[in-house]
Design an enzyme around this catalytic site. Structure first.
Site, mmCIF file in Angstrom:
data_model
loop_
_atom_site.group_PDB
_atom_site.id
_atom_site.type_symbol
_atom_site.label_atom_id
_atom_site.label_comp_id
_atom_site.label_asym_id
_atom_site.label_seq_id
_atom_site.Cartn_x
_atom_site.Cartn_y
_atom_site.Cartn_z
ATOM 1 N N PHE A 96 -53.182 -34.740 26.666
ATOM 2 C CA PHE A 96 -54.454 -34.233 26.120
ATOM 3 C C PHE A 96 -55.325 -35.327 25.517
ATOM 4 C CE2 PHE A 96 -51.272 -30.845 25.925
ATOM 5 C CZ PHE A 96 -51.910 -29.860 26.661
ATOM 6 N N LEU A 97 -54.976 -36.596 25.737
ATOM 7 C CA LEU A 97 -55.733 -37.675 25.081
ATOM 8 C C LEU A 97 -57.203 -37.659 25.483
ATOM 9 C CD1 LEU A 97 -56.528 -40.186 27.203
ATOM 10 C CD2 LEU A 97 -54.090 -40.573 27.075
ATOM 11 N N CYS B 34 -62.215 -36.260 34.026
ATOM 12 C CA CYS B 34 -61.364 -35.077 33.836
ATOM 13 C C CYS B 34 -62.108 -33.733 33.903
ATOM 14 C CB CYS B 34 -60.624 -35.184 32.510
ATOM 15 S SG CYS B 34 -59.352 -36.466 32.558
ATOM 16 N N LYS C 76 -68.926 -41.642 27.987
ATOM 17 C CA LYS C 76 -69.045 -41.321 26.564
ATOM 18 C C LYS C 76 -68.796 -42.584 25.756
ATOM 19 C CE LYS C 76 -64.352 -39.813 25.707
ATOM 20 N NZ LYS C 76 -63.528 -38.808 25.106
ATOM 21 N N LYS D 200 -63.590 -32.444 37.325
ATOM 22 C CA LYS D 200 -62.568 -32.200 38.362
ATOM 23 C C LYS D 200 -61.600 -31.096 37.941
ATOM 24 C CE LYS D 200 -58.759 -35.436 37.576
ATOM 25 N NZ LYS D 200 -57.673 -34.599 37.097
ATOM 26 N N ASN E 58 -58.827 -27.797 29.073
ATOM 27 C CA ASN E 58 -60.005 -28.577 29.466
ATOM 28 C C ASN E 58 -61.170 -27.679 29.868
ATOM 29 O OD1 ASN E 58 -59.033 -31.052 28.894
ATOM 30 N ND2 ASN E 58 -59.062 -31.850 30.971
ATOM 31 N N ASP F 23 -47.176 -49.918 38.589
ATOM 32 C CA ASP F 23 -48.417 -49.582 39.310
ATOM 33 C C ASP F 23 -48.374 -50.246 40.672
ATOM 34 O OD1 ASP F 23 -51.263 -48.368 38.028
ATOM 35 O OD2 ASP F 23 -51.416 -49.363 39.991
ATOM 36 N N ARG G 292 -66.525 -43.246 35.476
ATOM 37 C CA ARG G 292 -66.257 -42.221 36.499
ATOM 38 C C ARG G 292 -67.003 -40.924 36.143
ATOM 39 N NH1 ARG G 292 -59.752 -42.453 36.711
ATOM 40 N NH2 ARG G 292 -60.056 -42.744 34.482
ATOM 41 N N LYS H 112 -53.691 -55.257 39.256
ATOM 42 C CA LYS H 112 -53.597 -54.702 37.900
ATOM 43 C C LYS H 112 -52.321 -55.204 37.212
ATOM 44 C CE LYS H 112 -55.335 -50.472 36.950
ATOM 45 N NZ LYS H 112 -55.495 -49.026 36.881
HETATM 46 N N1 LIG Z 1 -58.201 -40.336 31.772
HETATM 47 C C1 LIG Z 1 -58.012 -39.333 30.918
HETATM 48 O O1 LIG Z 1 -58.708 -39.200 29.893
HETATM 49 C C2 LIG Z 1 -56.929 -38.305 31.172
HETATM 50 C C3 LIG Z 1 -56.530 -37.468 30.132
HETATM 51 C C4 LIG Z 1 -55.524 -36.537 30.373
HETATM 52 C C5 LIG Z 1 -54.979 -36.436 31.647
HETATM 53 N N2 LIG Z 1 -55.406 -37.243 32.648
HETATM 54 C C6 LIG Z 1 -54.778 -37.118 33.965
HETATM 55 O O2 LIG Z 1 -53.835 -38.168 34.124
HETATM 56 C C7 LIG Z 1 -53.787 -38.593 35.497
HETATM 57 C C8 LIG Z 1 -54.078 -40.078 35.586
HETATM 58 O O3 LIG Z 1 -55.400 -40.301 35.121
HETATM 59 P P1 LIG Z 1 -55.918 -41.760 34.730
HETATM 60 O O4 LIG Z 1 -57.271 -41.576 34.143
HETATM 61 O O5 LIG Z 1 -54.878 -42.479 33.969
HETATM 62 O O6 LIG Z 1 -56.053 -42.410 36.192
HETATM 63 P P2 LIG Z 1 -56.242 -43.948 36.543
HETATM 64 O O7 LIG Z 1 -56.904 -43.985 37.861
HETATM 65 O O8 LIG Z 1 -56.836 -44.684 35.389
HETATM 66 O O9 LIG Z 1 -54.735 -44.489 36.692
HETATM 67 C C9 LIG Z 1 -53.856 -44.101 37.708
HETATM 68 C C10 LIG Z 1 -53.044 -45.305 38.145
HETATM 69 O O10 LIG Z 1 -52.068 -44.886 39.093
HETATM 70 C C11 LIG Z 1 -51.898 -45.928 40.033
HETATM 71 N N3 LIG Z 1 -51.248 -45.414 41.233
HETATM 72 C C12 LIG Z 1 -51.777 -44.645 42.212
HETATM 73 N N4 LIG Z 1 -50.853 -44.365 43.132
HETATM 74 C C13 LIG Z 1 -49.705 -44.961 42.734
HETATM 75 C C14 LIG Z 1 -48.404 -45.062 43.277
HETATM 76 N N5 LIG Z 1 -48.093 -44.448 44.424
HETATM 77 N N6 LIG Z 1 -47.478 -45.774 42.608
HETATM 78 C C15 LIG Z 1 -47.783 -46.393 41.467
HETATM 79 N N7 LIG Z 1 -48.998 -46.337 40.880
HETATM 80 C C16 LIG Z 1 -49.948 -45.639 41.523
HETATM 81 C C17 LIG Z 1 -53.309 -46.442 40.243
HETATM 82 O O11 LIG Z 1 -53.304 -47.757 40.781
HETATM 83 C C18 LIG Z 1 -53.874 -46.400 38.831
HETATM 84 O O12 LIG Z 1 -53.694 -47.618 38.138
HETATM 85 C C19 LIG Z 1 -54.780 -37.706 36.240
HETATM 86 O O13 LIG Z 1 -54.106 -36.589 36.738
HETATM 87 C C20 LIG Z 1 -55.728 -37.269 35.137
HETATM 88 O O14 LIG Z 1 -56.365 -36.046 35.431
HETATM 89 C C21 LIG Z 1 -56.358 -38.192 32.447
#
Ligand SMILES: NC(=O)c1ccc[n+]([C@@H]2O[C@H](COP(=O)([O-])OP(=O)(O)OC[C@H]3O[C@@H](n4cnc5c(N)ncnc54)[C@H](O)[C@@H]3O)[C@@H](O)[C@H]2O)c1
Length: 432
Positions: free
Chosen positions: A152-153, A260, A320, A263, A208, A30, A327, A35
């Protein structure tokens, strides 16, 4: 296998921990140094049931580690997963700059064949752009494959969902990465669907959007139930027992939120538009969702008459249950709307108070209360905004006595209508 995950958030951290639990060697990267410091120090920056134990046992076993360097991640793995944010832009389209940045970082670090797997939710055809970007920025000119592997979590159940997935979708442009992807997922014992990359990307947005549609459908039914005196829970049970429909995602409430659904829905509408299709059905899903919140706020305002200087207790801030994620939380939106009308708030959430403090305006009009049973103290009404199961154990007698007048708005239909009325509450829920 040796895996790296770029982006250690809700998806990246849980995926990394679950891959490690299944025996793979994982490095989670990350670019947020704070973090990475927390994780290296044994802390967990997010709340997900079961995650802390999973991370600490796999770190101790030497299968999971953390880094700030994408180059280090790429060098020490055969398969590189991308799990960075894909946030919405003001026009609803997806900001793909995080994906592009990581694709360039991976490309410049590659010195041998790698499989680059996109796990972030992206618009259809993103894989083509990622492939082209890596080709352009890879100085070593080595072979690579780009794979789409949507996630899909559900937050709040992320570990459970990752350990026992319904299905694994693997979108590929050639057969070369398929064996490695199957090997990664073999210990998960889930059905694997191999598709082309565009279909895999579409599966995620289509899934979704369909789930959001189901929620808006039952919320529309809830409006009809309120107008006709029917009970939306009974209707949901009745239609949900049809296995073609299913009972899940048929709970009326404040509408969907989170990072999710809203968006992904606007992204899907936008992509469809760019591809020449006006996705009116999904626009209506958005409209119903917005109206659901409007109707609930109106219910509160109609009952309390004037909201200015009313003190309102709010149970729940997370979008939830079982998560600290605020968010696009409907609970936060509700708080903001009540504050805008001049109300003061006493709020509580079992896990999301710290994150809520960062998004609610700093104000002497919001008191953060540690004990859910103390929220009602001196309030004109109580509102349930998140479906945390522990709220069902609220001391209702105590709440009734602590309130100026026993009024409870239940945005999540947690309590029984008859029981609440027999306890002496003016009780208003959704669609019942
Ligand atoms: N949160 C969910 O329930 C969920 C479920 C399925 C899919 N997704 C998708 O997964 C993706 C990530 O979602 P999330 O909720 O985990 O986001 P998040 O914001 O919790 O985590 C993303 C992480 O990426 C890091 N990051 C950003 N740019 C970076 C870089 N250049 N190099 C290294 N790290 C970097 C950020 O610091 C952050 O910690 C999104 O596309 C989201 O739509 C999310």
């Amino acid at each position: 296998m040796k895996l790296s995950i770029i982006g250690t958030g809700y998806v990246g951290l849980v995926t990394g921990a679950c891959f490690a639990e299944k025996g793979h060697h994982v490095i989670c990267v990350d670019n947020d140094s704070a973090k990475v410091k927390v994780l290296r120090g044994g802390g967990i920056p997010i709340y997900e049931p079961g995650l802390e134990e999973l991370v600490s046992s796999n770190v101790a076993a030497g299968r999971l580690r953390f880094s700030e360097s994408t180059a280090e991640g790429v060098a020490s793995s055969d398969v590189v997963f991308i799990a960075v944010p894909t946030p919405p832009q003001p026009d609803g389209s997806v900001d793909l700059s995080f994906i592009e940045r990581v694709a360039r970082d991976i490309a410049s670090a590659m010195t041998s064949y790698k499989i680059v797997v996109d796990k972030s939710t992206v618009p259809v055809k993103t894989g083509e752009n990622v492939t082209e970007t890596i080709r352009r920025y890879c100085r070593a000119k080595v072979d690579f494959d780009v794979v789409s592997n949507p996630e899909f979590l559900r937050e709040g159940f992320a570990v459970e969902d990752l350990m026992k997935p319904d299905r694994i979708v693997i979108g590929v442009g050639s057969q070369r990465p398929v064996a490695a992807m199957r090997e990664i997922y073999a210990p998960f014992d889930a059905p694997i669907i191999v598709t082309d990359i565009n279909s895999a990307e579409l599966i995620k947005h289509a899934a979704n959007s369909f789930l959001a549609l189901k929620i808006s459908y039952i919320n529309a039914i809830s409006a009809i139930c309120e107008a006709s005196g029917a009970n939306v829970q009974e209707v949901a049970n009745g239609i949900g027992m049809d296995t073609r429909i299913g009972r899940r995602f048929l709970d009326a409430g404040l509408g969907f939120g989170g990072s999710c659904f809203p968006k992904d829905l606007s992204a899907f509408i936008k992509i469809a538009e760019q591809l020449g299709y006006d996705f009116r059905l999904l626009k209506e899903v958005q409209r119903i969702n917005a109206e659901q919140m409007d109707r609930f706020v109106k219910k509160i305002a109609d009952t309390l008459w004037v909201l200015r200087d009313k003190k309102i207790g709010v149970l729940g801030l997370a979008f939830k249950q079982n998560t600290d994620d605020v968010r696009v939380s409907p609970a936060i939106e509700l708080c903001q709307r009540l504050l805008k009308e001049g109300a003061t708030l006493r709020v509580h959430d079992p896990k999301a108070m710290e994150k809520a403090k960062a998004v609610l305006p700093p104000s002497d009009k919001v008191a953060y209360v540690d004990d859910m049973n103390a929220v009602a103290e001196g309030c004109d009404a109580l509102v349930v905004a998140t479906e945390w199961p522990q709220f069902k154990k609220l001391d209702l007698d105590g709440a009734r006595r602590a309130l100026t007048h026993p009024i409870l708005f239940d945005g999540r239909n947690l309590f029984d209508v008859k029981e609440m009325e027999s306890l002496g509450f003016i009780y208003k829920s959704v669609g019942r």
